[in-house]
Enzyme design. Structure first.
Site, PDB file in Angstrom:
ATOM      1  N   ALA A 132       0.676  -1.111  -0.082  1.00  0.00           N
ATOM      2  CA  ALA A 132      -0.143   0.150   0.222  1.00  0.00           C
ATOM      3  C   ALA A 132       0.925   1.541  -0.124  1.00  0.00           C
ATOM      4  O   ALA A 132       2.299   1.295   0.177  1.00  0.00           O
ATOM      5  CB  ALA A 132      -0.584  -0.306   1.159  1.00  0.00           C
ATOM      6  N   GLY A 138       0.654  -4.987   0.768  1.00  0.00           N
ATOM      7  CA  GLY A 138      -0.172  -5.410  -0.417  1.00  0.00           C
ATOM      8  C   GLY A 138       0.047  -6.442  -1.802  1.00  0.00           C
ATOM      9  O   GLY A 138      -0.099  -7.004  -2.352  1.00  0.00           O
ATOM     10  N   GLU A 198      -0.224  -9.584  -1.059  1.00  0.00           N
ATOM     11  CA  GLU A 198      -1.506  -9.973  -0.994  1.00  0.00           C
ATOM     12  C   GLU A 198      -1.653 -10.374  -2.196  1.00  0.00           C
ATOM     13  O   GLU A 198      -2.538 -11.114  -2.865  1.00  0.00           O
ATOM     14  CB  GLU A 198      -2.279  -9.180  -0.140  1.00  0.00           C
ATOM     15  N   GLU A 201       3.965  -5.273   7.543  1.00  0.00           N
ATOM     16  CA  GLU A 201       2.566  -4.301   7.940  1.00  0.00           C
ATOM     17  C   GLU A 201       2.808  -3.936   8.947  1.00  0.00           C
ATOM     18  O   GLU A 201       2.183  -2.889  10.200  1.00  0.00           O
ATOM     19  CB  GLU A 201       1.190  -5.262   8.097  1.00  0.00           C
TER      20      GLU A 201
HETATM   21  C1  LIG Z   1      -5.592   1.030  -1.926  1.00  0.00           C
HETATM   22  C2  LIG Z   1      -4.900   0.311  -2.126  1.00  0.00           C
HETATM   23  C3  LIG Z   1      -4.799  -0.483  -0.797  1.00  0.00           C
HETATM   24  C4  LIG Z   1      -3.570  -1.467  -0.954  1.00  0.00           C
HETATM   25  C5  LIG Z   1      -3.694  -1.931   0.065  1.00  0.00           C
HETATM   26  C6  LIG Z   1      -2.901  -3.262   1.074  1.00  0.00           C
HETATM   27  C7  LIG Z   1      -3.156  -3.338   3.032  1.00  0.00           C
HETATM   28  C8  LIG Z   1      -1.612  -3.627   2.764  1.00  0.00           C
HETATM   29  O1  LIG Z   1      -1.789  -5.232   4.077  1.00  0.00           O
HETATM   30  C9  LIG Z   1      -0.850  -2.986   3.747  1.00  0.00           C
HETATM   31  C10 LIG Z   1      -0.037  -2.461   3.416  1.00  0.00           C
HETATM   32  O2  LIG Z   1       1.056  -3.126   2.643  1.00  0.00           O
HETATM   33  S1  LIG Z   1       1.223  -1.916   4.104  1.00  0.00           S
HETATM   34  C11 LIG Z   1       3.105  -0.847   3.396  1.00  0.00           C
HETATM   35  C12 LIG Z   1       3.539  -2.697   2.926  1.00  0.00           C
HETATM   36  N1  LIG Z   1       4.908  -2.107   2.540  1.00  0.00           N
HETATM   37  C13 LIG Z   1       5.946  -1.772   3.195  1.00  0.00           C
HETATM   38  O3  LIG Z   1       6.011  -1.512   4.666  1.00  0.00           O
HETATM   39  C14 LIG Z   1       7.311  -1.744   2.438  1.00  0.00           C
HETATM   40  C15 LIG Z   1       7.991  -0.463   2.960  1.00  0.00           C
HETATM   41  N2  LIG Z   1       9.593  -0.478   2.175  1.00  0.00           N
HETATM   42  C16 LIG Z   1      10.522  -0.883   2.445  1.00  0.00           C
HETATM   43  O4  LIG Z   1      10.253  -1.617   2.926  1.00  0.00           O
HETATM   44  C17 LIG Z   1      11.934  -0.246   1.470  1.00  0.00           C
HETATM   45  O5  LIG Z   1      11.079   0.869   0.570  1.00  0.00           O
HETATM   46  C18 LIG Z   1      11.505  -0.800   0.394  1.00  0.00           C
HETATM   47  C19 LIG Z   1      12.057  -2.477   0.336  1.00  0.00           C
HETATM   48  C20 LIG Z   1      10.625  -1.333  -0.233  1.00  0.00           C
HETATM   49  C21 LIG Z   1      12.681  -0.439  -0.461  1.00  0.00           C
HETATM   50  O6  LIG Z   1      14.132  -0.006   0.245  1.00  0.00           O
HETATM   51  P1  LIG Z   1      14.931   0.931  -0.718  1.00  0.00           P
HETATM   52  O7  LIG Z   1      15.384   0.578  -1.673  1.00  0.00           O
HETATM   53  O8  LIG Z   1      16.611   0.730   0.822  1.00  0.00           O
HETATM   54  O9  LIG Z   1      14.278   2.253  -0.791  1.00  0.00           O
HETATM   55  P2  LIG Z   1      13.256   2.972   0.603  1.00  0.00           P
HETATM   56  O10 LIG Z   1      14.140   4.700   0.438  1.00  0.00           O
HETATM   57  O11 LIG Z   1      13.484   2.421   1.291  1.00  0.00           O
HETATM   58  O12 LIG Z   1      12.752   3.530  -0.782  1.00  0.00           O
HETATM   59  C22 LIG Z   1      12.364   4.324  -2.025  1.00  0.00           C
HETATM   60  C23 LIG Z   1      11.761   5.323  -1.724  1.00  0.00           C
HETATM   61  O13 LIG Z   1      10.033   4.536  -2.076  1.00  0.00           O
HETATM   62  C24 LIG Z   1       9.292   5.618  -0.572  1.00  0.00           C
HETATM   63  N3  LIG Z   1       8.497   4.113  -0.331  1.00  0.00           N
HETATM   64  C25 LIG Z   1       8.729   2.836   0.459  1.00  0.00           C
HETATM   65  N4  LIG Z   1       7.998   1.982   0.142  1.00  0.00           N
HETATM   66  C26 LIG Z   1       6.747   2.828   0.300  1.00  0.00           C
HETATM   67  C27 LIG Z   1       5.556   2.341  -0.067  1.00  0.00           C
HETATM   68  N5  LIG Z   1       4.684   1.085   0.619  1.00  0.00           N
HETATM   69  N6  LIG Z   1       4.304   3.431  -0.057  1.00  0.00           N
HETATM   70  C28 LIG Z   1       4.774   4.508  -0.254  1.00  0.00           C
HETATM   71  N7  LIG Z   1       6.477   4.574  -0.629  1.00  0.00           N
HETATM   72  C29 LIG Z   1       7.206   4.319   0.209  1.00  0.00           C
HETATM   73  C30 LIG Z   1       9.967   5.561   0.451  1.00  0.00           C
HETATM   74  O14 LIG Z   1       9.203   6.413   1.723  1.00  0.00           O
HETATM   75  C31 LIG Z   1      11.324   6.434  -0.693  1.00  0.00           C
HETATM   76  O15 LIG Z   1      10.744   7.601  -1.492  1.00  0.00           O
HETATM   77  P3  LIG Z   1      11.165   8.676  -1.440  1.00  0.00           P
HETATM   78  O16 LIG Z   1      10.995   9.633  -1.975  1.00  0.00           O
HETATM   79  O17 LIG Z   1      12.434   8.030  -2.329  1.00  0.00           O
HETATM   80  O18 LIG Z   1      12.202   8.947  -0.247  1.00  0.00           O
END
Ligand SMILES: CCCCCCC[C@H](O)CC(=O)SCCNC(=O)CCNC(=O)[C@H](O)C(C)(C)COP(=O)([O-])OP(=O)([O-])OC[C@H]1O[C@@H](n2cnc3c(N)ncnc32)[C@H](O)[C@@H]1OP(=O)([O-])[O-]
Ligand SMILES: NC(=O)c1ccc[n+]([C@@H]2O[C@H](COP(=O)([O-])OP(=O)(O)OC[C@H]3O[C@@H](n4cnc5c(N)ncnc54)[C@H](O)[C@@H]3O)[C@@H](O)[C@H]2O)c1
Length: 528
Positions: A60, A99, A102, A122
């Site tokens: 998400a 997501g 998922e 999450e």
């Molecule tokens: C309507 C839709 C509904 C969907 C429902 C889904 C339900 C689900 O159960 C809930 C989730 O998915 S909860 C989500 C679960 N997912 C997570 O918790 C994943 C969290 N993310 C991570 O663990 C790491 O960012 C990565 C491993 C993806 C990449 O690592 P890396 O290579 O070291 O790179 P980095 O430097 O870390 O990130 C680069 C840029 O991307 C940005 N950004 C990243 N993810 C983002 C996101 N989800 N969102 C937004 N932005 C996100 C980050 O801020 C940065 O932005 P900046 O503007 O450049 O500063």
């Protein structure tokens, strides 16, 4: 998301939302539209889902969490994919997280590159996998491993995911090309065995003890955090309820977490950590232009080898020193040592014709007074308390102390009063927060996020409360200001309680979020 027709009666849905293909509303709508197109096109036999820029999907869009409740409508999409009458194959490169995984679990097959990582992180954001993750993963890999992955949030590499059964194929080449080939091979295979929602969770004889152990483990490992425990409840629902009811329970628990306040704090921390890594020192700070701060007095804790030397240095520089030493013998030795060192220094200066004024050395007396009465704490069985025996640990209030304190109050003209837990908490935390505002105003800290991350990483501040500056915004800046004003009026001798100008400026705007503080309060004054 983009929709492409490929040769061999295939369609490709490619998620595109840089940098990590997060599931924004537009992306989710794009996936849905792509699926509908492929469904209504009778020439399409199978669909491949992938992500642009070498990443499948990081879940998400976290930045949009405050605007909508994530997960709920996306769960419907995940179910639609499973019920789809044409095979859908996920081609995973980079990450499939939250997501993103998922979505892949909704697909009938999952093919990944060997360097891909998949997981449900999450809990780190204070929520749970609310788009069917808690209901589908245990149907695929069983309860014990789902408990491990969902409560820890740890992602796993493709090889481990293959062993666990999350992935069907792991390759070293392009997963999209492989998925295209693969989908032609499975065209005639029945889809029903691939629909996780129609499977039941593999049962185990000791399910109750598995869950009670899991609860005990997360309470110990993540004390105070709501999301890991709530995720276990969602997994219990997967075991105890049919899918239709299990997803309702998942939805209910996801909403509870989303509204808990911990989610907001942990999502703030996610972006704060990322911004702190990118920040450089504030423009006013530079070694070239910085001048030393004047030091009016110095406190030294402990007059051992180091403390004596340090006290000496400042005293020699003419800066008043307040030193505290808990061991009376050490204190005696230190007093003699410091005095004789200073006297030697003074006589050297006098011999060389330079003037010398005696520096102020103040020692705190309260601990001395207790020790002088033979009360050395647990080892003597009495100190501030009375203990069951010398070296004992059971303590109770000592009537002697009441007498001691009433004499102390009389000598120092103090009035006794009871102090509530709330006052203790507020005076400690709000004065800490006040100092945070002061150093922001002085430009010593570059942003509130920097202060918060230091407190989370170095001082054990609970992560689910976001850090002291975020906490101030949670309480409300006008409340913090009002309380500080009240305590400062009551204790004008405690300068830490005097509300900082920076806090006053911000509170005049109501309760702005930390990210807006610097633009509202104006540029910092430089004391560097
Ligand atoms: C309507 C839709 C509904 C969907 C429902 C889904 C339900 C689900 O159960 C809930 C989730 O998915 S909860 C989500 C679960 N997912 C997570 O918790 C994943 C969290 N993310 C991570 O663990 C790491 O960012 C990565 C491993 C993806 C990449 O690592 P890396 O290579 O070291 O790179 P980095 O430097 O870390 O990130 C680069 C840029 O991307 C940005 N950004 C990243 N993810 C983002 C996101 N989800 N969102 C937004 N932005 C996100 C980050 O801020 C940065 O932005 P900046 O503007 O450049 O500063
Ligand atoms: N000695 C060195 O070369 C050196 C070098 C670098 C850092 N340090 C560090 O500096 C610190 C002090 O070192 P030291 O060699 O002076 O140790 P020390 O044991 O000689 O002195 C410590 C003093 O602190 C007092 N003390 C302990 N708890 C106290 C309390 N709550 N309130 C008031 N006084 C208290 C002790 O009674 C003792 O006199 C240590 O943390 C040490 O690791 C020492």
């Amino acid at each position: 998301a983009e929709y492409l027709r490929l040769p061999h009666s295939l369609a490709l849905i490619r998620l595109r939302n840089p940098p990590v293909n997060a599931l924004s509303l537009a992306v989710v709508n794009g996936i849905r539209e792509g699926l509908q197109k492929a469904m209504s096109d009778h020439t399409i036999k199978a669909i491949v889902v992938c992500g642009a820029n070498d990443k499948f999907c990081a879940g998400a869009d976290i930045s949009s969490f405050s605007r909508s409740s994530p997960g709920i409508s996306f769960g419907v999409v995940v179910d639609e994919i499973q019920r789809y009458e044409k095979p859908v194959v996920a081609a995973i490169r980079g990450v499939a997280l939250g997501g993103g995984l998922e979505l892949a679990l909704g697909c009938h097959y999952r093919i990944a590159h060997a360097e891909a990582r998949v997981g449900l992180p999450e809990v780190a954001l204070g929520i749970l996998p609310g788009a069917r993750g808690t209901q589908l993963l245990p149907r695929l890999i069983g309860v014990p491993m789902s408990l491990d992955l969902i409560t820890s949030g740890r992602p796993v590499g493709a090889d481990e995911a293959l062993k666990l059964g999350i992935l069907d194929v792991v390759i070293n080449s392009d997963p999209v090309e492989e998925a295209v080939k693969f989908s032609q091979e499975i065209l005639d295979k029945p889809l029903e065995p691939r629909r996780l929602l129609n499977k039941s969770v593999p049962s185990l004889p000791n399910m109750d003890s598995i869950f009670s152990e899991a609860f005990a483990k997360v309470q110990k490992q993540y004390p105070g955090f709501l999301a890991p425990e709530t995720s276990i409840q969602a997994l219990q629902a997967a075991v105890n309820l049919p899918y239709k009811l299990g997803i309702k329970e998942e939805e209910k628990l996801a909403l509870y977490l989303q509204k808990s306040g911990q989610a907001r704090a942990l999502q703030y921390v996610f972006f704060a950590e990322s911004s702190v890594h990118k920040q450089s020192p504030p423009s006013v700070a530079s070694w070239q232009t910085a001048s030393p701060q004047p030091i009016s007095s110095v406190g030294v804790l402990g007059l051992g080898t180091m403390g004596r030397g340090i006290a000496m240095c400042f005293a020699k520089a003419g800066i008043p020193v307040v030193a505290v030493e808990s061991d009376p013998k050490q204190l005696e030795i230190a007093k003699k040592a410091v005095t004789s060192m200073l006297e030697r220094e003074a006589s050297k200066m006098q011999q060389s014709g330079r003037a010398w004024t005696k520096p102020t050395l103040t020692f705190s007396s309260s601990a001395d007074m207790l020790c002088e009465s033979g009360r050395f704490g647990q080892k003597t069985g009495k100190g501030w308390y009375q203990y069951d025996k010398p070296l004992g640990r059971v303590h109770r209030p000592d009537p002697w102390l009441s007498e001691f304190l009433s004499q102390y109050r009389e000598t120092h003209h103090l009035e006794s009063r009871s102090i509530s837990q709330e006052e203790i908490l507020e005076r400690c935390l709000y004065s800490l927060i006040n100092e945070g505002f002061r150093i922001l105003g002085e430009g010593i800290a570059a942003s509130p996020e920097q202060i918060d991350i230091i407190y989370l990483s170095g001082y054990g501040w609970p992560r689910y409360r976001g850090g002291p500056m975020f906490y101030a915004a949670t309480v409300g800046l006008p409340v913090v200001l009002e309380k500080l004003q009240k305590y400062y009026t009551q204790n004008p001798d405690v300068p830490q309680l005097e509300p900082s100008d920076y806090l006053k400026k911000l509170a005049a705007h109501g309760n702005p979020p930390p990210k807006d503080w610097q633009s509202l309060a104006g540029p910092p004054g430089s004391k560097l």
